[in-house]
Design a protein around this motif. Structure first.
Motif, PDB file in Angstrom:
ATOM      1  N   ASN A  27       0.822  -1.213   0.000  1.00 25.61           N
ATOM      2  CA  ASN A  27       0.000   0.000   0.000  1.00 25.61           C
ATOM      3  C   ASN A  27       0.859   1.268   0.000  1.00 25.61           C
ATOM      4  N   TYR A  28       1.957   1.241   0.742  1.00 26.47           N
ATOM      5  CA  TYR A  28       2.864   2.391   0.778  1.00 26.47           C
ATOM      6  C   TYR A  28       3.408   2.684  -0.621  1.00 26.47           C
ATOM      7  N   CYS A  29       3.890   1.645  -1.287  1.00 27.50           N
ATOM      8  CA  CYS A  29       4.459   1.830  -2.624  1.00 27.50           C
ATOM      9  C   CYS A  29       3.409   2.313  -3.612  1.00 27.50           C
ATOM     10  N   HIS A  30       2.225   1.770  -3.510  1.00 26.15           N
ATOM     11  CA  HIS A  30       1.146   2.193  -4.410  1.00 26.15           C
ATOM     12  C   HIS A  30       0.833   3.676  -4.192  1.00 26.15           C
ATOM     13  N   LYS A  31       0.739   4.068  -2.937  1.00 25.06           N
ATOM     14  CA  LYS A  31       0.463   5.476  -2.614  1.00 25.06           C
ATOM     15  C   LYS A  31       1.575   6.390  -3.127  1.00 25.06           C
ATOM     16  N   MET A  32       2.823   5.964  -2.981  1.00 27.94           N
ATOM     17  CA  MET A  32       3.945   6.778  -3.447  1.00 27.94           C
ATOM     18  C   MET A  32       3.956   6.875  -4.979  1.00 27.94           C
ATOM     19  N   LEU A  33       3.567   5.809  -5.653  1.00 32.87           N
ATOM     20  CA  LEU A  33       3.494   5.848  -7.116  1.00 32.87           C
ATOM     21  C   LEU A  33       2.415   6.815  -7.585  1.00 32.87           C
ATOM     22  N   ILE A  34       1.295   6.787  -6.908  1.00 30.60           N
ATOM     23  CA  ILE A  34       0.200   7.697  -7.257  1.00 30.60           C
ATOM     24  C   ILE A  34       0.651   9.149  -7.069  1.00 30.60           C
ATOM     25  N   LYS A  35       1.478   9.400  -6.034  1.00 32.39           N
ATOM     26  CA  LYS A  35       2.005  10.744  -5.794  1.00 32.39           C
ATOM     27  C   LYS A  35       3.097  11.118  -6.793  1.00 32.39           C
ATOM     28  N   GLU A  36       3.440  10.174  -7.670  1.00 30.61           N
ATOM     29  CA  GLU A  36       4.461  10.375  -8.699  1.00 30.61           C
ATOM     30  C   GLU A  36       5.829  10.711  -8.108  1.00 30.61           C
ATOM     31  N   GLN A  37       6.277   9.869  -7.177  1.00 33.56           N
ATOM     32  CA  GLN A  37       7.635  10.004  -6.652  1.00 33.56           C
ATOM     33  C   GLN A  37       8.620   9.628  -7.751  1.00 33.56           C
ATOM     34  N   ASP A  95      11.575   7.776  -7.928  1.00 33.23           N
ATOM     35  CA  ASP A  95      12.174   6.450  -8.126  1.00 33.23           C
ATOM     36  C   ASP A  95      11.083   5.395  -8.271  1.00 33.23           C
ATOM     37  N   SER A  96      10.331   5.519  -9.363  1.00 36.60           N
ATOM     38  CA  SER A  96       9.203   4.611  -9.551  1.00 36.60           C
ATOM     39  C   SER A  96       9.655   3.176  -9.787  1.00 36.60           C
ATOM     40  N   ILE A  97      10.828   2.957 -10.328  1.00 38.06           N
ATOM     41  CA  ILE A  97      11.316   1.595 -10.575  1.00 38.06           C
ATOM     42  C   ILE A  97      11.462   0.850  -9.248  1.00 38.06           C
ATOM     43  N   ALA A  98      12.072   1.463  -8.256  1.00 40.25           N
ATOM     44  CA  ALA A  98      12.230   0.828  -6.936  1.00 40.25           C
ATOM     45  C   ALA A  98      10.869   0.548  -6.307  1.00 40.25           C
ATOM     46  N   LEU A  99       9.947   1.483  -6.430  1.00 43.56           N
ATOM     47  CA  LEU A  99       8.611   1.284  -5.869  1.00 43.56           C
ATOM     48  C   LEU A  99       7.894   0.125  -6.561  1.00 43.56           C
ATOM     49  N   ILE A 100       8.009   0.055  -7.866  1.00 40.83           N
ATOM     50  CA  ILE A 100       7.376  -1.037  -8.618  1.00 40.83           C
ATOM     51  C   ILE A 100       8.028  -2.365  -8.248  1.00 40.83           C
ATOM     52  N   ILE A 116       7.601  -7.578  -5.398  1.00 46.83           N
ATOM     53  CA  ILE A 116       8.059  -8.520  -4.367  1.00 46.83           C
ATOM     54  C   ILE A 116       6.934  -8.794  -3.377  1.00 46.83           C
ATOM     55  N   THR A 117       6.269  -7.739  -2.954  1.00 45.55           N
ATOM     56  CA  THR A 117       5.193  -7.891  -1.986  1.00 45.55           C
ATOM     57  C   THR A 117       3.993  -8.596  -2.600  1.00 45.55           C
ATOM     58  N   TRP A 118       3.679  -8.292  -3.849  1.00 46.14           N
ATOM     59  CA  TRP A 118       2.557  -8.961  -4.519  1.00 46.14           C
ATOM     60  C   TRP A 118       2.811 -10.468  -4.570  1.00 46.14           C
ATOM     61  N   GLN A 119       4.042 -10.856  -4.877  1.00 39.79           N
ATOM     62  CA  GLN A 119       4.381 -12.278  -4.914  1.00 39.79           C
ATOM     63  C   GLN A 119       4.210 -12.916  -3.534  1.00 39.79           C
ATOM     64  N   ALA A 120       4.614 -12.201  -2.494  1.00 46.41           N
ATOM     65  CA  ALA A 120       4.453 -12.721  -1.130  1.00 46.41           C
ATOM     66  C   ALA A 120       2.970 -12.842  -0.766  1.00 46.41           C
ATOM     67  N   ILE A 121       2.163 -11.887  -1.197  1.00 44.22           N
ATOM     68  CA  ILE A 121       0.726 -11.943  -0.940  1.00 44.22           C
ATOM     69  C   ILE A 121       0.110 -13.139  -1.665  1.00 44.22           C
ATOM     70  N   GLN A 122       0.544 -13.382  -2.891  1.00 48.29           N
ATOM     71  CA  GLN A 122       0.039 -14.528  -3.648  1.00 48.29           C
ATOM     72  C   GLN A 122       0.431 -15.844  -2.974  1.00 48.29           C
ATOM     73  N   LYS A 123       1.646 -15.932  -2.504  1.00 51.37           N
ATOM     74  CA  LYS A 123       2.113 -17.132  -1.796  1.00 51.37           C
ATOM     75  C   LYS A 123       1.296 -17.346  -0.521  1.00 51.37           C
ATOM     76  N   PHE A 124       1.085 -16.267   0.226  1.00 51.53           N
ATOM     77  CA  PHE A 124       0.272 -16.319   1.442  1.00 51.53           C
ATOM     78  C   PHE A 124      -1.138 -16.810   1.100  1.00 51.53           C
ATOM     79  N   SER A 125      -1.689 -16.300   0.012  1.00 52.87           N
ATOM     80  CA  SER A 125      -3.050 -16.664  -0.408  1.00 52.87           C
ATOM     81  C   SER A 125      -3.150 -18.150  -0.732  1.00 52.87           C
ATOM     82  N   LYS A 126      -2.134 -18.683  -1.379  1.00 51.70           N
ATOM     83  CA  LYS A 126      -2.142 -20.116  -1.720  1.00 51.70           C
ATOM     84  C   LYS A 126      -2.009 -20.990  -0.484  1.00 51.70           C
TER      85      LYS A 126
END
Length: 141
Positions: free
Chosen positions: A82-92, A94-99, A104-114
């Motif tokens: 959520n932090y990274c998404h919010k920072m991307l929306i604010k157009e910070q 270093d968008s590459i690092a945020l993405i 990384i977090t999305w993959q962890a969320i998917q693993k948790f979900s499985k």
């Protein structure tokens, strides 16, 4: 080279985690989390701090998942996402690092979900939606 306070806390937390001393690991991880969060407030674009903070959130998530506290585990997976998404929306800048951190977090969320399908199905509103991954194309330049 001397370790920074957050690095020492993270290292000590990992040692405790490996020895199944979860209460002590939790304390060290929260200490690292707080120290890194303070650094993010000062320099929200620091790549090293962003990734260390994300890793610390994932450590907390793993700790809470192991102890059966799935809502807290999911909370600490969602926090950097959520932090990274919010920072991307604010157009910070270093968008590459945020993405990368979001990925990384999305993959962890998917693993948790499985691993926890019943919990996830009952608590789907706490998962980020796929639309949260949609990033304005202007951010990719």
């Amino acid at each position: 080279m001397e370790l920074e306070d957050w690095q020492l806390s993270l290292k000590n937390g990992n040692k405790c985690f490996d020895k199944f001393e979860y209460s002590a690991a939790e304390s060290y991880y929260f200490e690292a989390f707080d120290l890194l969060e303070q650094k993010l407030l000062v320099d929200p674009e620091c790549r090293e701090i962003l990734f260390a903070w994300t890793a610390t959130c994932h450590n907390l998530a793993t700790l809470f998942e192991r102890s059966g506290e799935l809502r807290l585990a999911l909370h600490y997976l969602n926090t950097p996402h959520n932090y990274c998404h919010k920072m991307l929306i604010k157009e910070q800048s270093d968008s590459i690092a945020l993405i990368q951190a979001m990925n990384i977090t999305w993959q962890a969320i998917q693993k948790f979900s499985k691993k926890n399908p019943v919990f996830v199905q009952a608590n789907a509103e706490y998962l980020p939606s796929r639309s949260a991954l949609n990033i304005p194309l202007s951010q990719l330049h």
